[in-house]
Design an enzyme around this catalytic site. Structure first.
Site, PDB file in Angstrom:
ATOM      1  N   PRO A  80     -22.543  11.795  55.056  1.00 51.25           N
ATOM      2  CA  PRO A  80     -21.992  10.452  54.323  1.00 51.25           C
ATOM      3  C   PRO A  80     -21.781   9.459  55.167  1.00 51.25           C
ATOM      4  O   PRO A  80     -21.763   9.592  56.334  1.00 51.25           O
ATOM      5  CB  PRO A  80     -20.858  10.608  54.374  1.00 51.25           C
ATOM      6  CG  PRO A  80     -19.911  11.555  55.160  1.00 51.25           C
ATOM      7  CD  PRO A  80     -21.023  12.964  55.423  1.00 51.25           C
ATOM      8  N   SER A 109     -20.825   9.192  50.660  1.00 52.39           N
ATOM      9  CA  SER A 109     -19.307   8.353  51.242  1.00 52.39           C
ATOM     10  C   SER A 109     -18.711   7.610  50.156  1.00 52.39           C
ATOM     11  O   SER A 109     -19.111   7.265  48.749  1.00 52.39           O
ATOM     12  CB  SER A 109     -19.943   7.586  52.600  1.00 52.39           C
ATOM     13  OG  SER A 109     -19.266   6.259  52.139  1.00 52.39           O
ATOM     14  N   TYR A 132     -12.201   8.940  50.736  1.00 55.40           N
ATOM     15  CA  TYR A 132     -11.917   7.715  52.055  1.00 55.40           C
ATOM     16  C   TYR A 132     -10.182   7.641  50.955  1.00 55.40           C
ATOM     17  O   TYR A 132     -11.141   7.518  49.807  1.00 55.40           O
ATOM     18  CB  TYR A 132     -11.686   6.207  52.645  1.00 55.40           C
ATOM     19  CG  TYR A 132     -13.339   6.625  53.696  1.00 55.40           C
ATOM     20  CD1 TYR A 132     -12.563   7.333  55.221  1.00 55.40           C
ATOM     21  CD2 TYR A 132     -14.436   6.444  53.496  1.00 55.40           C
ATOM     22  CE1 TYR A 132     -13.365   7.819  56.343  1.00 55.40           C
ATOM     23  CE2 TYR A 132     -15.143   6.340  54.620  1.00 55.40           C
ATOM     24  CZ  TYR A 132     -14.265   7.054  56.317  1.00 55.40           C
ATOM     25  OH  TYR A 132     -15.664   6.861  57.419  1.00 55.40           O
ATOM     26  N   THR A 158     -12.653  13.132  55.257  1.00 57.42           N
ATOM     27  CA  THR A 158     -12.769  12.644  56.204  1.00 57.42           C
ATOM     28  C   THR A 158     -11.462  12.407  57.064  1.00 57.42           C
ATOM     29  O   THR A 158     -10.716  11.484  56.661  1.00 57.42           O
ATOM     30  CB  THR A 158     -13.882  11.301  56.217  1.00 57.42           C
ATOM     31  OG1 THR A 158     -14.721  12.393  55.814  1.00 57.42           O
ATOM     32  CG2 THR A 158     -13.777  10.733  57.813  1.00 57.42           C
ATOM     33  N   LYS A 255     -13.341  16.952  57.548  1.00 54.15           N
ATOM     34  CA  LYS A 255     -14.753  16.481  58.284  1.00 54.15           C
ATOM     35  C   LYS A 255     -13.881  15.179  59.510  1.00 54.15           C
ATOM     36  O   LYS A 255     -12.988  15.086  59.337  1.00 54.15           O
ATOM     37  CB  LYS A 255     -16.023  15.305  57.564  1.00 54.15           C
ATOM     38  CG  LYS A 255     -16.977  14.674  58.669  1.00 54.15           C
ATOM     39  CD  LYS A 255     -17.573  13.544  58.142  1.00 54.15           C
ATOM     40  CE  LYS A 255     -18.980  13.790  58.891  1.00 54.15           C
ATOM     41  NZ  LYS A 255     -18.262  12.107  58.997  1.00 54.15           N
ATOM     42  N   HIS A 279     -17.112  11.711  64.538  1.00 51.30           N
ATOM     43  CA  HIS A 279     -18.270  10.225  63.026  1.00 51.30           C
ATOM     44  C   HIS A 279     -19.181   9.659  64.231  1.00 51.30           C
ATOM     45  O   HIS A 279     -18.965   8.896  64.326  1.00 51.30           O
ATOM     46  CB  HIS A 279     -16.934   9.319  63.359  1.00 51.30           C
ATOM     47  CG  HIS A 279     -16.927   8.635  61.810  1.00 51.30           C
ATOM     48  ND1 HIS A 279     -15.983   9.261  61.248  1.00 51.30           N
ATOM     49  CD2 HIS A 279     -17.217   7.666  61.169  1.00 51.30           C
ATOM     50  CE1 HIS A 279     -16.065   8.129  59.893  1.00 51.30           C
ATOM     51  NE2 HIS A 279     -17.072   7.420  59.739  1.00 51.30           N
ATOM     52  N   ARG A 282     -18.762   6.938  66.246  1.00 49.16           N
ATOM     53  CA  ARG A 282     -18.515   5.289  66.000  1.00 49.16           C
ATOM     54  C   ARG A 282     -16.717   4.989  65.928  1.00 49.16           C
ATOM     55  O   ARG A 282     -16.038   4.433  65.299  1.00 49.16           O
ATOM     56  CB  ARG A 282     -18.943   5.208  64.463  1.00 49.16           C
ATOM     57  CG  ARG A 282     -19.913   5.804  64.848  1.00 49.16           C
ATOM     58  CD  ARG A 282     -20.902   6.000  63.365  1.00 49.16           C
ATOM     59  NE  ARG A 282     -20.755   4.955  62.167  1.00 49.16           N
ATOM     60  CZ  ARG A 282     -21.951   3.796  62.168  1.00 49.16           C
ATOM     61  NH1 ARG A 282     -22.405   3.401  62.895  1.00 49.16           N
ATOM     62  NH2 ARG A 282     -21.182   2.744  61.727  1.00 49.16           N
ATOM     63  N   ILE A 313     -28.050  15.095  66.524  1.00 50.00           N
ATOM     64  CA  ILE A 313     -29.023  15.613  66.377  1.00 50.00           C
ATOM     65  C   ILE A 313     -30.295  14.628  65.825  1.00 50.00           C
ATOM     66  O   ILE A 313     -30.707  13.953  64.653  1.00 50.00           O
ATOM     67  CB  ILE A 313     -28.869  16.470  65.129  1.00 50.00           C
ATOM     68  CG1 ILE A 313     -27.972  17.872  65.229  1.00 50.00           C
ATOM     69  CG2 ILE A 313     -30.024  17.291  65.087  1.00 50.00           C
ATOM     70  CD1 ILE A 313     -27.370  18.489  64.720  1.00 50.00           C
ATOM     71  N   ARG A 314     -31.250  15.131  67.029  1.00 47.89           N
ATOM     72  CA  ARG A 314     -32.727  14.582  66.745  1.00 47.89           C
ATOM     73  C   ARG A 314     -34.054  15.085  66.658  1.00 47.89           C
ATOM     74  O   ARG A 314     -34.641  14.455  66.380  1.00 47.89           O
ATOM     75  CB  ARG A 314     -32.536  13.330  67.625  1.00 47.89           C
ATOM     76  CG  ARG A 314     -31.220  12.489  68.205  1.00 47.89           C
ATOM     77  CD  ARG A 314     -31.503  11.449  67.074  1.00 47.89           C
ATOM     78  NE  ARG A 314     -30.239  10.414  67.515  1.00 47.89           N
ATOM     79  CZ  ARG A 314     -28.821  10.652  66.959  1.00 47.89           C
ATOM     80  NH1 ARG A 314     -28.718  11.695  66.009  1.00 47.89           N
ATOM     81  NH2 ARG A 314     -28.227   9.573  66.828  1.00 47.89           N
ATOM     82  N   ARG A 334     -27.605   9.080  61.177  1.00 46.33           N
ATOM     83  CA  ARG A 334     -28.362   8.864  62.194  1.00 46.33           C
ATOM     84  C   ARG A 334     -30.083   9.385  61.909  1.00 46.33           C
ATOM     85  O   ARG A 334     -31.200   8.353  61.566  1.00 46.33           O
ATOM     86  CB  ARG A 334     -28.257   8.064  63.561  1.00 46.33           C
ATOM     87  CG  ARG A 334     -27.116   7.246  63.302  1.00 46.33           C
ATOM     88  CD  ARG A 334     -27.264   6.578  65.203  1.00 46.33           C
ATOM     89  NE  ARG A 334     -25.499   6.397  64.713  1.00 46.33           N
ATOM     90  CZ  ARG A 334     -24.476   6.813  65.515  1.00 46.33           C
ATOM     91  NH1 ARG A 334     -24.434   8.182  65.799  1.00 46.33           N
ATOM     92  NH2 ARG A 334     -23.324   5.756  65.332  1.00 46.33           N
TER      93      ARG A 334
HETATM   94  C1  LIG Z   1     -23.916   3.687  59.792  1.00 51.53           C
HETATM   95  C2  LIG Z   1     -23.546   4.768  59.699  1.00 51.53           C
HETATM   96  C3  LIG Z   1     -22.191   4.697  58.646  1.00 51.53           C
HETATM   97  C4  LIG Z   1     -21.347   6.267  58.666  1.00 51.53           C
HETATM   98  N1  LIG Z   1     -19.972   5.938  57.623  1.00 51.53           N
HETATM   99  C5  LIG Z   1     -19.739   7.076  57.581  1.00 51.53           C
HETATM  100  C6  LIG Z   1     -18.580   7.687  55.702  1.00 51.53           C
HETATM  101  O1  LIG Z   1     -18.904   6.359  55.599  1.00 51.53           O
HETATM  102  N2  LIG Z   1     -17.947   8.420  55.760  1.00 51.53           N
HETATM  103  C7  LIG Z   1     -17.887   9.716  56.690  1.00 51.53           C
HETATM  104  O2  LIG Z   1     -17.428  10.560  56.602  1.00 51.53           O
HETATM  105  N3  LIG Z   1     -18.646   9.308  57.837  1.00 51.53           N
HETATM  106  C8  LIG Z   1     -19.169   8.350  58.271  1.00 51.53           C
HETATM  107  N4  LIG Z   1     -20.493   7.826  59.459  1.00 51.53           N
HETATM  108  C9  LIG Z   1     -20.655   9.600  60.169  1.00 51.53           C
HETATM  109  C10 LIG Z   1     -21.459  10.157  59.879  1.00 51.53           C
HETATM  110  O3  LIG Z   1     -21.278  11.388  58.519  1.00 51.53           O
HETATM  111  C11 LIG Z   1     -22.075  11.399  60.561  1.00 51.53           C
HETATM  112  O4  LIG Z   1     -20.433  11.992  61.167  1.00 51.53           O
HETATM  113  C12 LIG Z   1     -22.709  10.972  61.919  1.00 51.53           C
HETATM  114  O5  LIG Z   1     -23.491   9.975  61.874  1.00 51.53           O
HETATM  115  C13 LIG Z   1     -23.242  12.072  62.634  1.00 51.53           C
HETATM  116  O6  LIG Z   1     -23.817  11.747  64.082  1.00 51.53           O
HETATM  117  P1  LIG Z   1     -25.165  11.328  64.190  1.00 51.53           P
HETATM  118  O7  LIG Z   1     -25.180  10.070  63.745  1.00 51.53           O
HETATM  119  O8  LIG Z   1     -25.700  11.491  65.401  1.00 51.53           O
HETATM  120  O9  LIG Z   1     -26.039  12.328  63.264  1.00 51.53           O
HETATM  121  C14 LIG Z   1     -21.233   7.380  59.612  1.00 51.53           C
HETATM  122  C15 LIG Z   1     -21.877   7.517  60.247  1.00 51.53           C
HETATM  123  C16 LIG Z   1     -22.976   5.740  60.300  1.00 51.53           C
HETATM  124  C17 LIG Z   1     -23.985   6.334  61.478  1.00 51.53           C
END
Ligand SMILES: Cc1cc2nc3c(=O)[nH]c(=O)nc-3n(C[C@H](O)[C@H](O)[C@H](O)COP(=O)(O)O)c2cc1C
Length: 390
Positions: A80, A109, A132, A158, A255, A279, A282, A313-314, A334
């Site tokens: 998401p 999301s 959320y 989440t 999550k 996350h 973040r 993960i890339r 990402r």
């Molecule tokens: C731009 C962005 C927005 C995200 N928004 C959400 C969100 O709305 N809800 C959520 O549960 N996780 C959110 N995430 C976290 C992702 O679901 C996920 O946990 C995370 O991107 C995994 O790491 P990775 O980007 O290194 O693969 C977000 C991540 C990014 C990069």
């Protein structure tokens, strides 16, 4: 360079950086505070070594994975991502479609820029809804009901977002000021938008990102600028899982688990699945990389819930490592967002293709015929990896 010539996810990232204004690229690319956890999520994969079985002669590999009773063609789902529509017009629907075409799932999301019904209509494989509690319980209940009616097959709750993380790139870029939508505060952004005409034309044609249509407040959809405050006002807690379960009446995935304790709490709360996730680095900077805690969590839940994994993960070999350490499937964030930002739907398809080709090659080189049979014997972890804190 077009996305078809992108060799790896890093190439897609560079292409996204070229197409997106800095403020949008940094929103995806950045993490919290010093971005230590975000970087560690990726770097930890380098510390795991693979243990191949050579001369295994494997003509074909099987990438299928069953999650919550559904079999996907790949052991990855699209994570998401809030405001996906900002990266490309109709970004959520394009991503859900690309996931379906690749035979895998998509998680939408709550903070998406597109109505959930539109996204479901674009998908050809199961889609899950990420919740959320923004707007309060009644608003969340209405969102759950809409998702159920639309045919989303699992709810992802989440739990790591009681406040928004401190994403310093967003602060420096003036994201908040831009979102006030006052003409005066938007003027400084004009040059960077004009420097990305392809993105700008699409964004304007798509109506601009004005609100969150899946969060219906009494006065209409929640406005874009309200997110931080809204998250703070309605943090999810374990007792909430009870009413969420009653309202949803279907499988629930928690999550944002990154300790064995929370994993056991999720099991006690009846979660059918958990996602070991910070996350994407973040939220709380300074927590361990997710791969580092995955073995502890897998051990703690003793097979009582399905363990999914995300963070960093890339490459397909990263997925192989996570599966070898006990994850049933992974979420990628990402990695596909870079593809979407680079070229919309074809970019997402290319990101998935890259990961799929990596997976096939890595499994053949490893001498393993299927993702389902990956286990600890295919990897070595550093000797200083300690068990869970008491
Ligand atoms: C731009 C962005 C927005 C995200 N928004 C959400 C969100 O709305 N809800 C959520 O549960 N996780 C959110 N995430 C976290 C992702 O679901 C996920 O946990 C995370 O991107 C995994 O790491 P990775 O980007 O290194 O693969 C977000 C991540 C990014 C990069």
């Amino acid at each position: 360079m077009s996305v078809s010539r992108a060799v790896n996810i890093a190439d897609l990232r560079r292409l996204a950086q070229r197409r997106l204004p800095r403020i949008v690229f940094d929103y995806a690319d950045g993490g919290a505070e010093d971005e230590i956890t975000m970087r560690d999520n990726c770097r930890v994969f380098d510390t795991i070594t693979l243990r191949p079985r050579s001369a295994a002669a494997i003509p074909q590999v099987d990438l299928r994975t069953t999650v919550l009773g559904t079999t996907f063609d790949l052991p990855l789902l699209l994570a998401p991502i809030g405001s996906t529509r900002m990266f490309h017009p109709h970004g959520e629907a394009l991503s859900a479609r690309a996931a379906g075409e690749a035979g895998t799932g998509y998680i939408l999301s709550t903070l998406s820029g597109s109505p959930l019904e539109e996204v479901k209509a674009a998908a050809t494989r199961p889609v899950w809804y990420q919740l959320y509690l923004v707007g309060g319980h009644n608003v969340a209940r209405a969102g759950i009901e809409r998702a159920r009616k639309a045919g989303f097959s699992a709810l992802v709750v989440t739990i790591d977002t009681p406040v928004a993380g401190m994403r310093e790139r967003d602060v420096r870029n003036g994201t908040k000021e831009l979102l006030t939508r006052r003409i005066g505060s938007m003027l400084p952004f004009v040059p960077q938008f004009l420097a990305r005409p392809r993105w700008l034309a699409g964004f304007i044609a798509d109506g601009g990102l004005m609100n969150f249509p899946n969060v219906m407040l009494p006065g209409g959809p929640m406005a874009y600028a309200d997110v931080g405050t809204a998250l703070e006002q309605c943090a999810v807690s374990w007792p909430d899982l009870r009413w969420i379960r009653d309202a949803w009446n279907g499988p629930i995935v928690v999550k944002g688990v990154h300790t064995a304790d929370d994993a056991r709490r999720a099991v006690d709360a009846g979660a059918e699945g958990i996602v070991v996730s910070n996350h994407g680095g973040r939220q709380l900077d300074g927590v361990a990389a997710t791969l580092r805690v995955l073995p502890q969590v897998v051990e703690a839940v003793q097979g009582q819930t399905e363990v999914l994994f995300d963070g960093g993960i890339r490459r397909g070999s990263d997925i192989v490592k996570a599966l070898s350490l006990g994850a049933r499937a992974v979420l990628v964030g990402r990695a596909y967002v870079y593809g979407l930002g680079a070229a919309g739907g074809p970019g997402v398809t290319r990101a998935i293709e890259i990961l799929r080709a990596d997976l096939v090659r890595t499994l053949k080189l490893l001498g393993c015929a299927s993702t389902a049979t990956l286990n600890r014997s295919f990897v070595d972890v550093p000797t200083d990896w300690t068990p869970a804190a008491p």
